[in-house]
Motif scaffolding. Structure first.
Motif, mmCIF file in Angstrom:
data_model
loop_
_atom_site.group_PDB
_atom_site.id
_atom_site.type_symbol
_atom_site.label_atom_id
_atom_site.label_comp_id
_atom_site.label_asym_id
_atom_site.label_seq_id
_atom_site.Cartn_x
_atom_site.Cartn_y
_atom_site.Cartn_z
ATOM 1 N N THR A 378 -14.656 -35.287 31.666
ATOM 2 C CA THR A 378 -13.524 -35.313 32.081
ATOM 3 C C THR A 378 -13.809 -37.286 31.870
ATOM 4 O O THR A 378 -14.362 -37.951 32.390
ATOM 5 C CB THR A 378 -13.409 -35.056 33.614
ATOM 6 N N ALA A 379 -12.514 -37.853 31.125
ATOM 7 C CA ALA A 379 -12.410 -39.009 31.621
ATOM 8 C C ALA A 379 -10.400 -39.283 32.160
ATOM 9 O O ALA A 379 -10.425 -38.757 33.420
ATOM 10 C CB ALA A 379 -12.450 -39.115 29.861
ATOM 11 N N ASP A 380 -9.986 -40.243 31.318
ATOM 12 C CA ASP A 380 -8.840 -40.286 31.877
ATOM 13 C C ASP A 380 -7.995 -39.052 31.799
ATOM 14 O O ASP A 380 -7.612 -37.602 31.171
ATOM 15 C CB ASP A 380 -7.275 -41.203 30.592
ATOM 16 N N TYR A 381 -7.070 -38.216 33.010
ATOM 17 C CA TYR A 381 -6.956 -37.518 33.696
ATOM 18 C C TYR A 381 -5.229 -37.458 34.718
ATOM 19 O O TYR A 381 -5.347 -38.536 35.248
ATOM 20 C CB TYR A 381 -7.241 -36.209 34.242
ATOM 21 N N LEU A 382 -4.202 -36.438 34.557
ATOM 22 C CA LEU A 382 -3.025 -37.708 35.234
ATOM 23 C C LEU A 382 -2.681 -35.971 35.817
ATOM 24 O O LEU A 382 -2.961 -33.994 35.286
ATOM 25 C CB LEU A 382 -2.288 -37.732 34.810
ATOM 26 N N VAL A 383 -2.968 -35.302 36.542
ATOM 27 C CA VAL A 383 -2.486 -33.534 37.262
ATOM 28 C C VAL A 383 -1.659 -34.307 38.424
ATOM 29 O O VAL A 383 -1.721 -34.816 39.343
ATOM 30 C CB VAL A 383 -3.763 -33.382 38.829
ATOM 31 N N ARG A 384 -0.304 -33.263 38.483
ATOM 32 C CA ARG A 384 0.347 -33.158 39.821
ATOM 33 C C ARG A 384 0.605 -31.934 39.600
ATOM 34 O O ARG A 384 -0.016 -30.648 39.089
ATOM 35 C CB ARG A 384 1.964 -33.759 38.867
#
Length: 394
Positions: A378-384
């Motif tokens: 896992t590197a850059d990520y976005l969770v909403r």
């Protein structure tokens, strides 16, 4: 007992008892003959998560593309959807008494929760919780917490590779499920100050976490010790806040692992053909996922009217990976920085029945001289995520 059986029992029990919630709640915390006050509650929520596996934009693109070669490698087996609708259902039992140890109040709570992932059923799992809390003086209390996850599928990782055409193609990579069990325990002490600081409570936490992966991923195992102080502020009857800092010291075993790397990036002859020009070559190198982490959090809660609670929480996490292995692109000189925000609104509709809505935002940025995604990290990520739920206290 299978996971599906557990979920059916929890769902059936929770919703079958809903009509009796307001009646039974009137008996909550009534002393038993033994001096114990017995209570229990059921909880059910519906949560939407738009990045369940914490994939980077590039990983999300590859997963959505449905490449036949990556299907052959089983890179995304049991990873059916990037987003998911999750249904956590839980039962909790609690007991308390005024005369515990030292003749001071004692309480305990035992809980079991089943998180059902509707689009990625392989991800569904059970969580077991245990909490003991004991007053040790008029101003202090000690709390012990334990959480156990018997089995959780996180996502698939590269396990091996074949090489039949002079380089490893996408279909020749071999991925296996990264499934782990985790045990987390902590002990914290909370003290209420007096005088000018009578509206402040101080605390200190020490904890231990053990995460163990199933074969073939022993290099992902981790043991961690964490500790840190915290402060809680009771500004008024309707406004409270808290701040905290936690430092985590985590260590993983140094283990040999298969990688697919380009020789020119390292000027090394992985396949021993007397040149350093080959791409996508299989090589076995030592990996070290040890890391230190620092977590800063701040939260506040408002209660503008009776029964209504509005809370907001901010977290900043910084992880520094400690690998000194010569070829370890996923972990050497790597720093993760993550920001997270949570907002929740809780409303007591009637005695014993609470409704809750919430929102979660989490973004991570990775700084590293190499690309950790070569190993599926896992590197850059976005969770909403959004959550709507109900809790019944009986």
């Amino acid at each position: 007992m299978t996971r599906n059986t557990i979920m059916r029992v929890l769902l059936t029990t929770s919703f079958a008892l809903l009509p009796f919630a307001t009646v039974t709640a009137q008996q909550t915390d009534q002393p038993e003959a033994s001096g114990w006050n017995i209570r229990w509650q059921a909880k059910a929520e519906v949560e939407r998560d738009d990045n369940v596996f914490h994939l980077s934009p590039d990983q999300m693109f590859k997963m959505e593309r449905v490449d036949s070669m990556e299907n052959l490698s089983e890179r995304y087996k049991n990873m059916s959807s990037i987003e998911d609708v999750i249904i956590p259902v839980a039962l909790e039992f609690g007991a308390s008494r005024e005369n515990g140890i030292f003749a001071l109040p004692l309480s305990m709570q035992i809980g079991i929760e089943y998180q059902s992932y509707t689009k990625n059923p392989k991800r569904s799992h059970v969580i077991l919780d245990l909490v003991f809390q004991q007053k040790v003086s008029s101003d202090g209390r000690v709390r012990f917490q334990s959480q156990y996850v018997p089995s959780l599928f996180w996502k698939n990782y590269l396990a091996d590779a074949r090489d039949s055409i002079g380089r490893v193609s996408a279909g020749e990579r071999v991925y296996k499920p990264g499934t782990y069990r985790e045990w987390d325990v902590s002990l914290d002490y909370k003290h209420q100050f007096h005088g000018l600081l009578r509206w402040v409570d101080g605390s200190f936490l020490i904890g231990y976490r053990s995460r163990t992966y199933d074969d073939p991923f022993p290099s992902r195992n981790q043991s961690a010790i964490r500790l840190g102080p915290g402060l809680e502020f009771d500004f008024t009857k309707w406004w409270t806040a808290e701040v905290g800092f936690v430092y985590e010291y985590g260590r993983s075993p140094i283990t040999a692992e298969v990688m697919i790397l380009d020789e020119p990036d390292y000027l090394l002859d992985f396949n021993h053909d007397l040149d350093v020009a080959d791409l996508n070559r299989r090589t076995v190198q030592n990996v070290d996922r040890s890391r230190n982490a620092a977590l800063i959090n701040a939260a506040t809660t408002f209660k503008p009217i009776k029964g209504l609670s509005i809370s907001a929480k901010y977290e900043y996490l910084r992880r520094q990976y400690l690998s000194q292995e010569l070829i370890d692109p996923g972990n050497r000189d790597r720093v993760d920085k993550r920001n997270g925000v949570r907002i929740a609104i809780d409303y007591n509709v009637v005695l014993g029945l609470h409704l809750r809505v919430g929102y979660r935002y989490e973004k991570q940025v990775t700084e590293t001289p190499a690309d950790p995604e070569v190993l599926g990290e896992t590197a850059d990520y976005l969770v909403r995520g959004f959550v709507v739920g109900a809790k019944w206290r009986f």
